[in-house]
Design an enzyme around this catalytic site. Structure first.
Site, PDB file in Angstrom:
ATOM      1  N   GLU A   6      48.514  38.373  49.381  1.00 53.66           N
ATOM      2  CA  GLU A   6      49.206  38.404  48.429  1.00 53.66           C
ATOM      3  C   GLU A   6      50.330  39.490  48.256  1.00 53.66           C
ATOM      4  OE1 GLU A   6      45.776  39.737  45.916  1.00 53.66           O
ATOM      5  OE2 GLU A   6      45.223  37.725  45.492  1.00 53.66           O
ATOM      6  N   GLU A  50      42.932  30.932  46.103  1.00 51.56           N
ATOM      7  CA  GLU A  50      41.814  31.541  45.609  1.00 51.56           C
ATOM      8  C   GLU A  50      41.606  30.787  44.158  1.00 51.56           C
ATOM      9  OE1 GLU A  50      42.257  35.580  45.074  1.00 51.56           O
ATOM     10  OE2 GLU A  50      42.384  36.045  47.320  1.00 51.56           O
TER      11      GLU A  50
END
Length: 625
Positions: A199, A271
């Site tokens: 991320e 995710e």
């Protein structure tokens, strides 16, 4: 809207129009899927999908973290994921769990032997998607970065432009790289793919940093393929996609928009959230509704990673925290990492597990095994924990004399625990403490006055000041601030989350100088050395006390310790720190695995910041009431 909130509300975003996928929209997966059998396998990123040994392959991954699971239950949790119809386990490696001090690595104790965990995945015929950091987020303390980095207040993390940070990263990779390389699929291991950090688009915009990390892994013989994982909106703004990497979408299913970024590289769900994290002070444990999204993913044959299939527990000091980029709205994560996952904290199949299993297996041509039974539980009679020792009688020496209250990390090279700041005042007045991180109890002349809290949740007041009464005599009065820290912020720009007191302390608007500071790390050595207190000591009536109970067990099993009679503090079982509890909830019960108990007498030790009298510890088989 903060990205963490955005992802939660994006769980049910409709899937974009289909692109070429592994199995087509309605066909069942045909034949027997390859498994990691010790032979070399070729995993490749082809035109918008994955290939395993030249054949299209759907990754059906469920994430779990060995650091959050008792090692004796690793095999059970892997088998549970396999029985749900998954073929891959996603694994985070938490750098700071392996290297607590510079150069001091541990890959064997507690839950640290990740090589063994990955080998168990292979033993069960499960592939692995490895996410080794160096940064992982994961609601883990400092996102997996070692807190020792903060001992240098000028350091910049997650950047190639700070040599101190990159040297530490190199040391970490040099330690784990040789362990990872033999486990890659092309060398007979189960690891199909490896993520480059995590991320990053939510933190920075320097793609060269990610390219540097990839080159550092490649220097250890890890050829990939590699992936990145990010929120689509953040990735579009930051422009940090790494050419040639698989693009994992976090909490999003707009495959068409992502494919425009990735070109021919595969886009998948890096995710997908069946549940969500819970913070202290939330009204309820968080949950989700992932079933509609899972139906679409399976119908279209898309690859996905379910974050998480099983969450486990933030044992010890490992739970992290979230905050806005300006460090406001601080929210520490609870001890449980149940996450509303389909396999709950102690390994039971939930209603979601059964629903997900039905959806996944309907698209498979080969049967899956039955889920193994959950580990057994135990119950013990209510145990009363009595006062045992006082923190006020057990301050490590020597103390530090400081001009102003500086953070734990800088004063004492202390990563977690508590710090006491003391100063004698000749007058009373309004004591203001804007920089307390994260919770402080304030005393004057040995008398408890009030608390200050960085956390602003229902049931807590938000004042950052305390009225100090005038001293009863001309000698002045000792003012003491006992500061307890939660985990370091692990997401976004607020990564320099120093603990202790980080700002000026003033009395009636005038800054106070010349403090005495004591380190209270609450580590194993400190806890093991606690002597019983003198019941006639003034400390016996002062908040800041340890309590002890003995529980006798004839058989062993899992249970939850119900701390609903207590206020705020920590619990140890036979010398091992389970984690934090807090009256504001929603968690009131702490999971204890069977392996932490022994036959016969078991010692439960509690440190509570507010209680001075005995209270009860009860047992339960469930996290929630």
């Amino acid at each position: 809207m903060e990205r963490r909130d955005f992802l939660r509300f994006a769980l049910l975003t409709p899937l974009a129009a289909a692109i070429p996928v592994a199995y087509g929209e309605t066909e069942k997966a045909s034949g027997v899927e390859p498994i990691p059998d010790g032979k070399s396998h070729r995993f490749e990123l082809s035109r918008q999908h994955f290939l395993l040994d030249g054949t299209p392959f759907q990754i059906r991954s469920g994430e779990m973290h060995p650091a959050r699971i008792p090692a004796e239950y690793w095999l059970h949790r892997i088998q549970m994921a396999k029985a749900m119809g998954l073929n891959t386990i996603a694994v985070y490696l938490m750098w700071n769990y392996f290297e607590s001090e510079p150069g001091d690595f541990d890959f064997t104790t507690e839950r640290r032997d990740f090589v063994r965990f990955i080998n168990l995945c292979q033993q069960e015929g499960m592939w692995v998607y490895l996410r080794p950091g160096p940064y992982v987020c994961a609601e883990w303390d400092l996102g997996g970065l070692p807190a020792y980095l903060l001992r240098d207040p000028s350091i910049r993390v997650r950047t190639k432009d700070d040599a101190r940070y990159m040297q530490a990263v190199q040391r970490y990779m040099d330690a784990v790289g040789p362990k990872i390389a033999p486990l890659m699929a092309n060398r007979g291991g189960p690891i199909l793919m490896m993520q480059i950090e995590n991320e990053y688009a939510s933190f920075g915009h320097d793609r060269e940093y990610l390219l540097r990390l990839r080159a550092m892994w490649q220097a250890h013989g890890i050829e990939g393929p590699f992936s990145i994982s990010d929120g689509l909106d953040q990735l579009q703004k930051a422009g940090t996609y790494v050419p040639g990497a698989a693009l994992g979408l976090d909490g999003d299913t707009d495959f068409a928009a992502a494919q425009a970024i990735a070109g021919d590289a595969p886009v998948w769900v890096g995710e997908g959230y069946p549940g969500w994290l819970t913070h202290w002070g939330d009204l309820l444990f968080q949950s989700g509704n992932y079933l509609p999204t899972l139906r679409k993913l399976m119908a279209e044959g898309r690859s996905f990673n379910m974050y998480v299939v099983h969450g486990g527990t933030n044992f010890g000091f490992t739970a992290g925290a979230n905050a806005r980029n300006d460090y406001a709205f601080f929210e520490p994560v609870i001890t449980s990492y149940d996450y509303g996952a389909p396999i709950n904290e102690r390994g039971e199949a939930t209603r979601d597990y059964r629903a997900f299993r039905s959806v996944i297996t309907a698209h498979l041509s080969q049967p899956v095994p039955e889920p193994p039974p959950a580990p057994p539980t135990i119950h013990f009679e209510d145990a009363i924990a009595h006062p045992y020792a006082s923190i006020w009688d057990n301050f490590p020496m020597p103390s530090r004399q400081v001009k102003k209250p500086d953070p734990n990390e800088i004063l004492f090279a202390q990563n977690h625990g508590m710090v006491l700041y003391r100063k004698t005042l000749s007058t009373g007045g309004l004591l203001n403490m804007e920089g307390v991180r994260d919770y402080g109890t304030v005393f004057s002349g040995g008398k408890y006055l009030d608390y200050v809290s960085r956390v602003n949740k229902p049931g807590l007041h938000v004042r950052q000041n305390v009225d100090i009464p005038p001293p009863a005599n001309g000698a002045g009065a000792m003012v003491e601030i006992l500061v307890d820290s939660f985990g370091h912020v692990g997401y976004g720009q607020a990564m320099y989350d120093f603990k202790g007191i980080v700002g000026a302390v003033t009395l009636n608007g005038e800054e106070l100088h010349d403090w005495q500071a004591h380190s209270l790390p609450l580590d194993d050595a400190y806890i093991a050395g606690l002597p019983p207190m003198d019941r006639n000591s003034p400390s016996a009536l002062r908040p800041g006390m340890f309590f002890k109970a003995i529980v006798k067990l004839d058989q062993l099993g899992d249970c939850y310790l119900d701390m609903s009679e207590w206020d705020k503090g920590y619990v140890w079982v036979n010398g091992k720190l389970l984690g934090r509890y807090w009256r504001i909830g929603p968690q009131q019960r702490l999971y204890c695995p069977a392996s932490w108990f022994v036959h016969g007498h078991n010692e439960l030790l509690v440190f509570d910041m507010h209680r001075v009298g005995a209270a009860t510890i009860r047992s339960s088989n469930h996290l929630q009431f």
